[in-house]
Scaffold this motif. Structure first.
Motif, short mmCIF file in Angstrom:
data_model
loop_
_atom_site.label_atom_id
_atom_site.label_comp_id
_atom_site.label_asym_id
_atom_site.label_seq_id
_atom_site.Cartn_x
_atom_site.Cartn_y
_atom_site.Cartn_z
N ALA A 281 -13.42 4.58 -16.27
CA ALA A 281 -14.26 5.48 -17.05
C ALA A 281 -15.08 6.37 -16.12
O ALA A 281 -15.62 5.92 -15.12
CB ALA A 281 -15.19 4.67 -17.94
N PRO B 174 -17.43 7.02 -5.56
CA PRO B 174 -16.20 6.26 -5.82
C PRO B 174 -16.46 4.75 -5.90
O PRO B 174 -17.12 4.19 -5.03
CB PRO B 174 -15.32 6.60 -4.62
CG PRO B 174 -16.27 6.97 -3.54
CD PRO B 174 -17.49 7.55 -4.20
N SER B 175 -15.95 4.14 -6.93
CA SER B 175 -16.08 2.69 -7.07
C SER B 175 -14.84 2.03 -6.50
O SER B 175 -13.80 2.66 -6.31
CB SER B 175 -16.24 2.32 -8.54
OG SER B 175 -15.08 2.71 -9.26
N SER B 176 -14.96 0.75 -6.26
CA SER B 176 -13.84 -0.04 -5.76
C SER B 176 -12.65 0.07 -6.72
O SER B 176 -11.50 0.25 -6.29
CB SER B 176 -14.32 -1.48 -5.63
OG SER B 176 -13.25 -2.37 -5.63
N LEU B 177 -12.95 0.01 -8.01
CA LEU B 177 -11.89 0.07 -9.01
C LEU B 177 -11.19 1.43 -8.97
O LEU B 177 -9.97 1.52 -9.12
CB LEU B 177 -12.48 -0.20 -10.40
CG LEU B 177 -11.50 -0.24 -11.57
CD1 LEU B 177 -10.42 -1.28 -11.35
CD2 LEU B 177 -12.26 -0.54 -12.87
N ILE C 6 -10.72 3.46 -6.43
CA ILE C 6 -9.82 3.57 -5.27
C ILE C 6 -8.56 2.74 -5.53
O ILE C 6 -7.44 3.16 -5.20
CB ILE C 6 -10.52 3.11 -3.98
CG1 ILE C 6 -11.84 3.88 -3.80
CG2 ILE C 6 -9.62 3.25 -2.78
CD1 ILE C 6 -11.75 5.37 -3.95
N GLU C 7 -8.77 1.59 -6.12
CA GLU C 7 -7.61 0.74 -6.46
C GLU C 7 -6.68 1.47 -7.43
O GLU C 7 -5.46 1.45 -7.29
CB GLU C 7 -8.13 -0.55 -7.08
CG GLU C 7 -7.05 -1.53 -7.48
CD GLU C 7 -7.65 -2.75 -8.19
OE1 GLU C 7 -8.64 -3.31 -7.69
OE2 GLU C 7 -7.12 -3.11 -9.26
N LYS C 8 -7.29 2.14 -8.41
CA LYS C 8 -6.48 2.83 -9.42
C LYS C 8 -5.82 4.09 -8.85
O LYS C 8 -4.71 4.43 -9.25
CB LYS C 8 -7.33 3.19 -10.63
CG LYS C 8 -7.73 1.98 -11.44
CD LYS C 8 -6.51 1.30 -12.05
CE LYS C 8 -6.82 -0.07 -12.56
NZ LYS C 8 -5.62 -0.87 -12.82
N TYR C 9 -6.50 4.77 -7.94
CA TYR C 9 -5.84 5.90 -7.28
C TYR C 9 -4.55 5.43 -6.64
O TYR C 9 -3.53 6.11 -6.66
CB TYR C 9 -6.75 6.52 -6.21
CG TYR C 9 -7.75 7.52 -6.73
CD1 TYR C 9 -7.44 8.35 -7.82
CD2 TYR C 9 -9.00 7.67 -6.14
CE1 TYR C 9 -8.36 9.28 -8.29
CE2 TYR C 9 -9.92 8.60 -6.61
CZ TYR C 9 -9.60 9.40 -7.68
OH TYR C 9 -10.50 10.33 -8.14
N GLN C 10 -4.61 4.22 -6.07
CA GLN C 10 -3.42 3.67 -5.42
C GLN C 10 -2.33 3.36 -6.45
O GLN C 10 -1.19 3.80 -6.31
CB GLN C 10 -3.82 2.42 -4.63
CG GLN C 10 -2.75 1.91 -3.67
CD GLN C 10 -1.75 1.02 -4.37
OE1 GLN C 10 -2.10 0.25 -5.25
NE2 GLN C 10 -0.49 1.14 -3.98
N GLU D 274 1.22 5.30 -7.06
CA GLU D 274 2.48 4.56 -6.94
C GLU D 274 3.40 4.86 -8.13
O GLU D 274 4.59 5.12 -7.95
CB GLU D 274 2.16 3.06 -6.89
CG GLU D 274 3.29 2.15 -6.48
CD GLU D 274 2.79 0.72 -6.30
OE1 GLU D 274 2.72 0.27 -5.16
OE2 GLU D 274 2.45 0.06 -7.30
N GLU E 100 3.15 9.23 -2.59
CA GLU E 100 2.07 8.27 -2.84
C GLU E 100 0.92 8.47 -1.87
O GLU E 100 -0.25 8.40 -2.24
CB GLU E 100 2.66 6.87 -2.66
CG GLU E 100 2.06 5.82 -3.53
CD GLU E 100 2.83 4.50 -3.36
OE1 GLU E 100 4.08 4.52 -3.44
OE2 GLU E 100 2.17 3.47 -3.15
N GLN F 24 -3.17 10.18 -2.50
CA GLN F 24 -4.39 9.43 -2.20
C GLN F 24 -5.21 10.07 -1.09
O GLN F 24 -6.30 9.61 -0.77
CB GLN F 24 -4.04 7.99 -1.80
CG GLN F 24 -3.45 7.18 -2.93
CD GLN F 24 -3.05 5.80 -2.47
OE1 GLN F 24 -3.87 4.91 -2.31
NE2 GLN F 24 -1.76 5.60 -2.23
N LEU G 268 -7.41 14.64 -3.48
CA LEU G 268 -8.40 14.16 -4.45
C LEU G 268 -9.70 14.95 -4.42
O LEU G 268 -10.41 15.02 -5.42
CB LEU G 268 -8.70 12.68 -4.20
CG LEU G 268 -7.55 11.71 -4.46
CD1 LEU G 268 -7.91 10.32 -3.97
CD2 LEU G 268 -7.21 11.69 -5.94
#
Lengths: 616, 473
Positions: free
Chosen positions: A118, A136-139, A141-145, A149, A230, A234, A239
Motif C-alpha cells: 500500500a 522504501p519499506s522492507s516489503l 523492496i521485496e515486492k520490487y524483486q 521476476e 529483472e 530493480q 525505479l
C-alpha cells in the motif's frame, strides 16, 4: 480538563478566524526547522501561536515542513529575479506510474504494481506522489524483486515474446545468443533507464546474462534475458527519476533539467509514464534545452490523448467521485439508486471535465474562458445517456433536451436547478456518506479541497451527526453547533458553503423541499429548503447553489488553490515558502490565461520548479 | 457522555488506591524473587496483536470487560472469558491510559492518535499526520535486538486492512508500526505470505537442485542491482543519497535473506504450515471501500476467521523456523468498516461503536470473538516445543487496541493484555491495576524486560518511566 478545553477552543479559534493567503499557506517554513510541527507558521491566517501549546496549529505541516525550512524564520524573502526552483527531492515511481511504465516499456498490461505494498496516503498530497512520503519499506523492496521476476518471466516467456524485445530473438542459435542478448540490452536499457547508456553498462548487463546463462544446464537464452530485465526493473535508474542536471552559466546554486531528464519530467507530468520515442528524439535533438522548447513539447503531450487519463486521475483524486459505484442508499427512500447509476454519474463528471478542458471552444455567460476552472464550476451543460437522463428526469435539463442510447450526450441543464461541476449528481451523491445529506461534509470539501483552507476536525470532541429528529431540515439540524462560539469559528466558513447544496439529495436528485417525519406524531412535513449561503473571502450572498458556484468562480482563493494542487502533483512534493516565486509565476500565468487549465499545465512547465533543480 | 465520564472516573479513582501496591513485571536479575528461582527461559520473541474498538466497560449492559476478584485470583469477564484456559499465562493490565493518543490532552485525531501512539508512545502531529520522525514503535526497537542474523527484522501481517476512509492505503488510520523514518506497510495476502515464507522449504539439494539454482540466480541479479545503487549514490546530493541508502539497506537485507533461506532445511519444529484455501478472500478489498463502510464485501468478510487463523499459523511457524524475532498481526484497522457474517452482524464494527449509536451487545460479541482468536494464537504458540520449553515461554505477546471506550473514544483504562514468558521473567496469571498512569510506562517496561535498559520511551511530554514495584526499586 477544564484548561485543556479552553486551550482546544483557543486553537480552533486562532485556526479559523484568519484568512488564508492564496495558496501560499501550506508547509511554509516551520520556523523551528526541526520538523516537529511545534511552531507552525503556516496555514490558517499564519497563526503563530495557534499550535505551539498542543503541537499543531493550523495543522498544515506535513512531516516535511521542518526540513524545508531554511532557517529564515519569520517569513522567507525570496528574490524572484533569480532562479528559485525550490526543492527537488528524488522521486520514485508511484504504483500508477510503475504500471504505466511497465506497460510502455514491455507491453505488459497486467498492472503488476498492484502487488506492491500500500502506498502512503497523505493529507497534503492527494496523488500518492509526494517524494518525501516514499520511504522504501522492507516489503516494498521485496515486492520490487518478486514483481520484476514475474514481469521478466512474461517478457521472456516465448520466442514470440522475446522477439518483441528485439527481432534477433526470433531466431537464436548457440553462436549468436549472446550477441542477441546484447542487442536486447542495448535497445531496452536506454528506455528502462530513460537516459543514454554507455557501453560499459551494457557490458555489465551482458555479463549478468552470461553468468545466469551458465548457471545450470537448465538455464536458457530466455532465462538469461529475463535476468537482465529483472535487474533493470530493480535498478535505481528505473525505479527513481534520477536527475543530475546541467550546470547553469554564472549560477552555481541551480542546475538546469534538460535533455532526457526533462523529457522524463514532461512525460510523467502529462502521461504518468515514460517518454515515447518521439519525445526521446526531441530531447536528443536539444529541443528541451530552452524554455520555449519545453513548452512546445509540453503542448504536444497535452494534446495527445494519452494526457486524458492523467487529467482524469487528477480529478478522481481531488473530487469525491471514485466511490460512487459502491454507495449504498436506503432502498425505500431511494428506490431508483443503483450501483450502475453511480458508475454513470462518475463517468458524467469525468466527461464534463474532459469536454470542457479539451474540446469546448464556446464561451458561455458568465464569460469565463472555455476550458477554465471557473468555466467548469459554472458549466450550463452536462453529459448523460438515456438511463441517466430518465434518472434525473426531464426537469433537470433545458427544455427540449434529450438523450438516447448508452453513449453520453451533451445536454443543456435547467440552470435554475443546476449549474456547473459542483451541482452535478455525482458530486452531490459522492459528497454524502449516508442516506441523509450532511452539509458540513459538503462544505468541508469545498473549504479544504477547493479553497485550500485546512480546517481540521475539532480535537477533544467526538463529532456526531446531529439527532435526525432535532429539526425538519438539515439546516435546522446542523445550525445548532453554530450557536457555540468555538464551533462557529470554523463552521462560519464551512456551513454557508454546504447549505446551498441541500437542493441535491443523497442520490444527486434535485429537491425544493426536504421530507421529514416527526417520530412522535408520525406526521410528514415537506419543508421548503433554505439554500442560501456565501463564500468566505467573496462579498455577496447566494440564494442557492447555482448562485454560490458563481461566487466561487470569482474567488482568487479557489483559483490559486486549484493551481497549487497541480503544482504539488507536478513537483511531487509539498509546497513550501521557497516556492513563493513558483507560485507567483504559475498563478499569474493562470490568471492571465483566464484560468484556462491547459494553459495552467503549460505554465507549470515554465516555472523554475520545473525547469531547474537546486545544485547538490 | 457526561454520565459515562463520571462512571469512568469513579472506577479509576476506586482502583487507584490498590494499584500502587501491586507488583508489575519482574525483570530477571533485578528482582530478588526472580534471582532466587531457577534460571528462566530468556525472552527471544516479541509478538503484537492489535484489534480495533477498545473494550466494553460501560453501556446499557454494564462492564463486560473488567475481571473481578483480586490480583492473582480473578474471574475473567465475558469478553476475556475465552482466554480462561490460559489465564495463568496472561496479565490483564488495567489502569493504563493511552495518554499520548488522548484527544482531550493533545491535538490528535481520536482514533489515529491511538493507533500511531499505541506502540510508539508518540504524540500524533494533528489529524492525518504520522508520529514525528524518529519515533519508532517498540517492536522495531526490539527487532534490532531480537532479529539479528534472522531473515526478517520483523514481519507484519494484517487481515481485512485499510477499510473505510483509508481506502486501502497506508494511513494514520491503520498504521501501528514505524521505523525511524516511515510507517511500515503490512503483508495482506495470505497466499503470498505462504509462498514467500514457506514456499520453497526444501532446499539443501546441492548444485543441481532447482531451488538452489533459483536462489543463485536471484543472488546474481541482486548483486548487480546493489552495485547500481552504490554507483548512483556517489553522483547525488546528500538528501537524495540518503534516500538511496535507505533503499540499499533494505536491498541488502533482501540479499541476506536469499543467503539465509538457502541454509536451513525444515526440522521437526520448523515445518511448512498447512496451506489453507482462502479463495473468496480479497486481501486488497479495502481499495474499493467507502468512507462510511457502505461498500460491503461480505464474501471477503466471511473469510476473515479462516484467513486470520491461517495467518496466525504462519506467524507461529515463522517464529518456530526462526525467520524473525518480531512479528505482528493487525485485525483490520481503526476504521473497522467490515461486517462480521460469522457472528451474524451485518453492519461494520465502527457502526456498532458509534456510527449507529453505541451498541454494547454487538461490541461485546465482537471483542469476545477477538479473545477467542487470541486464545488460538497463544495455544498454537504453547504447542511448539523449542527444546524443553514452548514457543510461548520464550515470547511476550502484547494485545492492544487504539481506544478504551467505543462511544467516547476515551483513552483511559485501555484494554491491554500481555501473555507469554515462562512465568518467571514476567509473572503472569495476574490482573493488575496500574492506577491510571500513561501506557508509555508499560512500553518502557517491556523494553526493559528484554534487556533494553532505557528509562524513557516515546514523547517526552508523557511520563514513561518504567513501571516499578516497591520490591524492585
Amino acid at each position: 480538563l477544564g484548561s485543556a478545553l479552553v486551550l482546544v477552543g483557543a486553537v480552533a479559534l486562532s485556526g479559523c478566524v484568519g484568512s488564508v493567503g492564496p495558496g501560499l499557506g501550506e508547509g511554509s517554513a516551520g520556523a523551528s526547522g526541526t520538523g516537529s510541527g511545534g511552531a507552525n507558521v503556516s496555514g490558517l491566517g499564519g497563526s503563530t501561536g495557534g499550535g505551539v501549546a498542543t503541537g499543531t496549529g493550523g495543522g498544515v505541516a506535513t512531516g516535511t515542513g521542518g526540513s524545508v525550512a531554511t532557517g529564515t524564520g519569520g517569513g522567507p524573502v525570496v528574490d524572484c529575479n533569480s532562479i528559485a526552483p525550490g526543492r527537488s527531492p528524488l522521486r520514485r515511481l508511484t504504483t500508477y506510474e510503475y504500471n504505466n511504465t511497465i506497460r510502455d516499456l514491455l507491453g505488459d498490461t497486467t498492472n503488476p504494481g498492484s502487488a506492491l505494498p500500500a502506498q502512503v496516503d497523505s493529507k497534503q498530497n492527494l496523488f500518492g506522489n509526494d517524494a518525501d512520503e516514499q520511504s522504501p519499506s522492507s516489503l516494498l523492496i521485496e515486492k520490487y524483486q518478486s514483481v520484476a521476476e514475474s514481469v521478466a518471466a512474461r517478457a521472456a516467456a516465448s520466442t514470440t515474446a522475446l522477439a518483441k524485445l528485439h527481432t534477433c530473438a526470433s531466431n537464436v542459435t548457440t553462436a549468436n545468443e549472446e550477441s542477441c542478448a546484447r542487442m536486447i540490452a542495448t535497445s531496452l536499457a536506454p528506455r528502462a533507464y530513460r537516459r543514454t547508456v554507455p557501453t560499459s553498462e551494457i557490458d555489465e548487463l551482458v555479463a549478468l546474462y552470461r553468468s545466469v546463462r551458465a548457471l545450470a544446464t537448465t538455464a536458457t537464452f530466455a532465462s538469461g534475458v529475463a535476468a537482465m530485465i529483472e535487474a533493470m526493473l530493480q535498478a535505481p535508474d528505473f525505479l527513481y527519476r534520477v536527475e543530475l542536471g546541467k550546470a547553469v552559466a554564472g549560477n552555481t546554486a541551480v542546475m538546469r533539467v534538460s535533455g532526457r531528464e526533462m523529457a522524463t519530467r514532461l512525460s510523467y507530468l502529462f502521461w504518468q509514464t515514460m517518454p515515447d520515442a518521439a519525445l526521446f528524439q526531441a530531447a536528443d535533438a536539444g529541443m528541451l534545452d530552452s524554455n520555449d522548447g519545453v513548452r512546445q513539447q509540453a503542448q504536444k503531450l497535452l494534446e495527445d490523448p494519452k494526457s486524458h487519463p492523467t487529467v482524469a486521475f487528477f480529478f478522481d483524486n481531488l473530487l469525491p467521485i471514485p466511490d460512487l459505484a459502491g454507495l449504498t442508499r436506503d432502498t425505500t427512500t431511494f428506490p431508483k439508486w443503483s450501483s450502475s447509476i453511480g458508475v454513470a454519474m462518475r463517468t458524467e463528471v469525468q466527461r464534463v471535465l474532459e469536454y470542457e478542458i479539451y474540446e469546448n471552444t464556446t464561451q458561455v455567460a458568465p464569460p469565463y474562458m472555455p476550458g477554465s476552472w471557473p468555466a467548469i464550476l459554472t458549466t450550463p451543460y452536462t453529459f448523460v445517456n438515456q438511463t441517466l437522463f430518465s434518472y434525473y428526469g426531464a426537469s433537470t435539463f433545458a427544455p427540449g433536451a434529450s438523450a438516447t442510447g448508452t453513449t453520453l450526450t451533451k445536454v443543456d441543464l435547467n440552470t435554475s436547478q443546476r449549474l456547473g461541476l459542483l451541482t452535478l449528481g455525482g458530486m452531490a451523491a459522492g459528497s454524502t456518506i449516508s442516506s441523509n445529506t450532511n452539509p458540513v461534509l459538503r462544505g468541508s470539501f469545498i473549504v479544504n479541497k477547493l479553497m485550500c483552507r485546512n480546517i481540521e476536525l475539532p480535537v477533544g470532541f467526538t463529532p456526531m451527526a446531529p439527532d435526525p429528529y432535532s429539526g425538519k431540515t438539515a439546516r435546522e439540524r446542523y445550525s445548532k453547533h453554530s450557536a457555540s462560539a468555538v464551533c462557529a469559528s470554523c463552521h462560519q466558513f464551512i456551513d454557508p458553503l454546504g447549505f446551498p447544496f441541500e437542493n441535491y439529495d443523497a442520490v444527486g436528485m434535485y429537491r425544493a423541499t426536504e421530507r421529514w417525519t416527526d417520530p412522535m406524531t408520525n406526521t410528514t412535513y415537506d419543508t421548503p429548503i433554505d439554500a442560501s449561503g456565501s463564500v468566505p473571502g467573496v462579498s455577496g450572498t447566494a440564494k442557492n447553489a447555482v448562485e454560490l458556484v458563481q461566487l466561487l468562480a470569482t474567488s482568487p482563493e479557489v483559483e490559486s488553490c486549484f493551481a497549487s494542487h497541480w503544482m504539488r502533483f507536478a513537483y511531487g512534493r509539498s509546497l513550501a515558502a521557497a516556492d513563493g516565486c513558483n507560485q507567483q509565476s504559475v498563478v499569474t500565468a493562470f490568471r492571465n490565461a483566464g484560468y484556462n487549465i491547459k494553459q495552467l499545465l503549460l505554465a507549470l512547465t515554465q516555472s523554475d520548479g520545473f525547469l531547474y533543480r537546486p545544485a547538490q | 457522555m457526561t454520565r459515562y465520564k463520571l462512571n469512568r472516573r469513579t472506577v479509576i479513582k476506586g482502583a487507584g488506591t490498590i494499584a500502587i501496591a501491586l507488583p508489575w513485571l519482574e525483570v530477571m536479575g533485578q528482582g530478588r524473587r526472580a534471582r532466587a528461582q531457577t534460571a528462566s527461559v530468556p525472552l527471544k520473541r516479541f509478538v503484537t496483536v492489535y484489534q480495533p474498538g477498545g473494550g466494553v466497560r460501560s453501556g446499557a449492559n454494564g462492564d463486560k470487560y473488567t475481571p473481578t476478584g483480586s490480583e492473582t485470583s480473578f474471574t475473567l469477564s465475558p469478553i476475556l472469558a475465552p482466554l480462561q484456559p490460559l489465564q495463568s499465562r496472561i496479565i490483564v493490565a488495567d489502569g493504563l491510559n493511552l495518554t499520548c493518543g488522548d484527544q482531550s490532552k493533545y491535538s490528535v485525531e481520536q482514533h489515529q492518535g491511538g493507533s500511531v501512539g499505541l506502540l510508539t508512545g508518540a504524540i500524533q502531529q494533528g489529524s492525518g499526520n504520522y508520529p514525528p520522525a524518529m519515533s519508532p514503535s517498540i517492536d522495531q526497537v526490539l527487532a534490532n535486538r531480537l532479529s539479528t542474523g534472522k531473515a526478517y527484522g520483523s514481519l507484519q501481517f494484517a487481515v481485512r486492512w485499510a477499510t473505510g476512509k483509508s481506502h486501502g492505503k497506508l494511513s494514520p488510520m491503520n498504521s501501528l508500526f514505524f521505523s525511524t523514518s516511515a510507517p511500515i506497510p503490512p503483508r495482506l495476502d495470505p497466499q503470498d505470505i505462504f509462498n514467500t515464507l514457506f514456499g520453497s522449504m526444501v532446499g539443501g539439494g546441492g548444485g543441481t537442485d532447482p531451488n538452489t539454482i533459483a536462489l543463485m540466480r536471484k543472488k546474481s541479479i541482486l548483486d548487480f542491482v546493489d552495485k547500481k545503487y552504490d554507483a548512483l549514490k556517489l553522483k547525488l546530493g546528500t538528501d537524495d543519497r540518503a534516500r538511496l541508502d535507505q533503499h540499499l539497506t533494505q536491498l541488502r537485507d533482501l540479499e541476506n535473506r536469499v543467503v539465509i533461506t538457502t541454509a536451513p532445511p525444515p526440522t521437526s519444529v520448523c515445518k511448512q504450515p498447512t496451506k489453507v484455501d482462502t479463495t473468496g478472500y480479497n486481501p486488497t478489498s479495502a481499495l474499493n471501500s467507502a468512507d462510511d463502510g457502505s461498500i460491503k464485501d461480505t464474501a471477503t468478510d466471511a473469510k476473515i476467521p479462516l484467513v486470520g487463523q491461517f495467518m496466525m499459523d504462519m506467524m507461529v511457524m515463522a517464529l518456530a523456523c526462526d525467520k524473525t524475532g518480531v512479528i505482528s498481526l493487525q485485525w483490520t484497522d481503526t476504521e473497522a468498516k467490515h461486517t462480521f457474517p460469522w457472528l451474524n452482524l451485518s453492519e461494520h464494527h465502527h457502526f456498532y461503536q458509534h456510527d449507529g449509536g453505541f451498541r454494547p451487545t454487538e461490541c461485546t460479541q465482537i471483542q469476545t470473538w477477538y479473545s477467542q482468536m487470541h486464545l488460538y494464537l497463544l495455544q498454537k504458540m504453547q504447542a511448539v516445543d523449542m527444546g524443553g520449553h514452548s514457543l510461548l515461554d520464550e515470547s511476550l505477546v502484547f494485545f492492544g487496541s487504539e481506544i478504551a471506550d467505543p462511544p467516547s473514544h476515551a483513552k483511559n483504562n485501555m484494554p491491554l493484555l500481555l501473555a507469554g514468558g515462562d512465568g518467571k521473567t514476567v509473572r503472569t496469571g495476574r490482573w493488575i491495576n496500574c492506577g491510571g498512569v500513561p501506557h508509555n510506562k508499560l512500553l518502557t517496561s517491556i523494553l526493559n524486560v528484554y534487556g533494553d535498559a532505557r528509562t524513557t520511551f516515546g514523547d517526552s511530554r508523557v511520563d514513561s518511566a518504567p513501571l516499578k514495584t516497591p520490591g524492585l526499586a
